[in-house]
Design a protein around this motif. Structure first.
Motif, PDB file in Angstrom:
ATOM      1  N   THR A   1      -3.230 -37.385  -3.622  1.00 32.92           N
ATOM      2  CA  THR A   1      -2.986 -36.615  -2.528  1.00 32.92           C
ATOM      3  C   THR A   1      -3.778 -37.063  -1.207  1.00 32.92           C
ATOM      4  O   THR A   1      -4.461 -37.978  -1.370  1.00 32.92           O
TER       5      THR A   1
ATOM      6  N   SER B   1      -0.248 -30.039  -0.509  1.00 29.74           N
ATOM      7  CA  SER B   1      -0.849 -31.434  -0.282  1.00 29.74           C
ATOM      8  C   SER B   1       0.390 -32.379  -0.323  1.00 29.74           C
ATOM      9  O   SER B   1       1.429 -32.179  -0.866  1.00 29.74           O
ATOM     10  N   ASP B   2       0.095 -33.695   0.368  1.00 29.32           N
ATOM     11  CA  ASP B   2       0.942 -34.710   0.135  1.00 29.32           C
ATOM     12  C   ASP B   2       0.982 -35.586  -0.933  1.00 29.32           C
ATOM     13  O   ASP B   2      -0.083 -36.467  -1.071  1.00 29.32           O
ATOM     14  N   ALA B   3       1.617 -35.123  -2.137  1.00 27.98           N
ATOM     15  CA  ALA B   3       1.625 -36.012  -3.484  1.00 27.98           C
ATOM     16  C   ALA B   3       1.894 -37.208  -3.241  1.00 27.98           C
ATOM     17  O   ALA B   3       1.730 -37.917  -4.491  1.00 27.98           O
TER      18      ALA B   3
ATOM     19  N   TYR C   1       1.230 -39.379  -1.265  1.00 25.91           N
ATOM     20  CA  TYR C   1       0.200 -40.189  -0.344  1.00 25.91           C
ATOM     21  C   TYR C   1      -0.208 -41.699  -0.738  1.00 25.91           C
ATOM     22  O   TYR C   1      -0.161 -42.260   0.236  1.00 25.91           O
TER      23      TYR C   1
END
Length: 303
Positions: A97, A114-116, A118
Motif C-alpha cells: 500500500t 489505503s491504496d492497495a 500502489y
C-alpha cells in the motif's frame, strides 16, 4: 563369530522384535472426516487471491480467481490495531500500500482506506491498479462475499506476540459467527497456535499441520514405525520438499491418505510437477497461478 558380531546380531534381533510387537499392538489413528475437506478430485486454492492477475489480498484478486472456477482461497491473516482480522501476509505493509509500518500499527479502516494497488505492476512495468480504489479486505468480508468457497486460513503471528496471543480466540469467534465451520480450515507454521485455536473450536473446524507436525509425520513415514504415528492435523499444506526429502512422493502421500489426511502443495507452477503430484495422489494445490493449475487438472482428471 566374534563378540562384536554377536552383539550386533542381538541388537538387530531386538529391534526387529520391538517393531513386530508394536506392529501387532498398535493401530493407525485415522483422522475423522471434515466436511470442508471433502472433494472428489484435486482442488485449486488461489494463494492470496492470486498474485499475478491483480493486487494480492484485494477484492479484485479474489473475484478474478473465483471467476476462473477455483475451489477456494488460501489466505494469511493478521490482527489490526483495533483487533480486527485482516487478510494479509507480511508483518509490514510497505510494499503493498501507500502506507508504511506494521499492520498492527493501523486500524482496519485506515488500512482499507489505503491504496492497495500502489505497488502492483503488470508485465510491462505499468501500475494498472494504482489510485483505482483497490482495497484490502477483512476476513469477515471474504467469508461473507464468497460463501460457496473453501478458505484455508493461516495464522501468521507468533503465539509469543500480543496479536498472536489474541488471534486463536478471535478467529474462532469470527468463524462461529459466520457459520463457516464446514467451509474453512485453519493452520499456522506454529503448532502451538493451532493447538490453542482448537481449544476453542473443539475439532469442529479442520486444522492443518504446523512445521513441527510436518517434520514429525515425515520422520514417522521414513522410519519403520509409521504405524505409531498419531496425527494431530486434518490436512497438510506443504512444499514439494523438506530440505532434501521429498514430500510429494507417492509413498508419503499414500501414508497420509491412509490416515485420512489430504495434502495440498504450495507454489507448484510447473506443469510436469503438477501432473506428477496428481498421479501420486495430491489432494490439491495452493498457487499464485490458478489458471495454469486448473488447466492441468481439467486435462488430466475426470472432473
Amino acid at each position: 563369530m566374534g563378540r562384536k558380531t554377536k552383539v550386533a546380531i542381538s541388537v538387530g534381533a531386538a529391534g526387529i522384535a520391538a517393531w513386530a510387537a508394536s506392529k501387532a499392538v498398535a493401530k493407525p489413528v485415522v483422522r475423522e472426516s471434515k466436511k470442508a475437506l471433502e472433494f472428489d478430485n484435486p482442488i485449486v486454492l488461489a494463494n492470496r487471491g492470486g498474485l499475478f492477475g491483480a493486487p494480492e489480498n484485494t477484492l479484485s484478486a479474489f473475484t478474478n480467481s473465483a471467476s476462473l472456477g477455483v475451489h477456494g482461497f488460501s489466505v494469511d491473516i493478521r490482527l489490526t490495531k483495533d483487533e480486527e482480522i485482516l487478510v494479509f501476509h507480511d508483518e509490514y505493509i510497505d510494499d503493498t500500500t501507500n502506507l508504511a509500518g506494521k499492520v498492527a500499527d493501523f486500524t482496519l479502516q485506515e488500512l482499507k482506506d489505503s491504496d492497495a494497488g500502489y505497488q502492483f505492476t503488470d508485465e510491462n512495468g505499468a501500475y494498472p491498479f494504482r489510485g483505482k480504489g483497490e482495497k484490502l479486505i477483512s476476513l469477515k468480508e471474504l467469508l461473507d462475499r464468497f460463501p460457496h468457497m473453501f478458505v484455508s486460513i493461516n495464522m501468521k503471528e507468533s503465539p509469543d506476540t500480543y496479536e498472536g496471543s489474541l488471534m486463536p480466540s478471535k478467529l474462532w469467534r469470527l468463524i462461529e459467527e459466520s457459520s463457516a465451520e464446514d467451509r474453512v480450515a485453519v493452520t499456522s507454521s506454529y503448532d502451538e497456535q493451532i493447538d490453542r485455536f482448537n481449544l476453542y473450536a473443539q475439532n469442529r473446524v479442520a486444522t492443518g499441520a504446523g512445521d513441527d507436525e510436518v517434520k514429525k509425520s515425515y520422520a514417522a513415514y521414513a522410519s519403520q514405525f509409521g504405524h505409531l504415528y498419531n496425527p494431530q492435523a486434518d490436512m497438510f499444506q506443504a512444499p514439494e520438499k523438506l530440505g532434501i526429502f521429498s514430500l510429494s512422493s507417492e509413498g508419503f502421500i499414500t501414508f497420509l491418505s491412509k490416515l485420512n489426511i489430504p495434502i495440498y502443495y504450495k507454489d507448484i507452477d510447473d506443469e510436469n510437477a503438477i501432473l506428477s503430484m496428481i498421479n501420486n495422489g495430491a489432494a490439491g494445490f495452493i498457487t499464485s497461478k490458478p489458471e495454469l493449475v486448473m488447466q492441468v487438472i481439467h486435462e488430466n482428471t475426470s472432473e
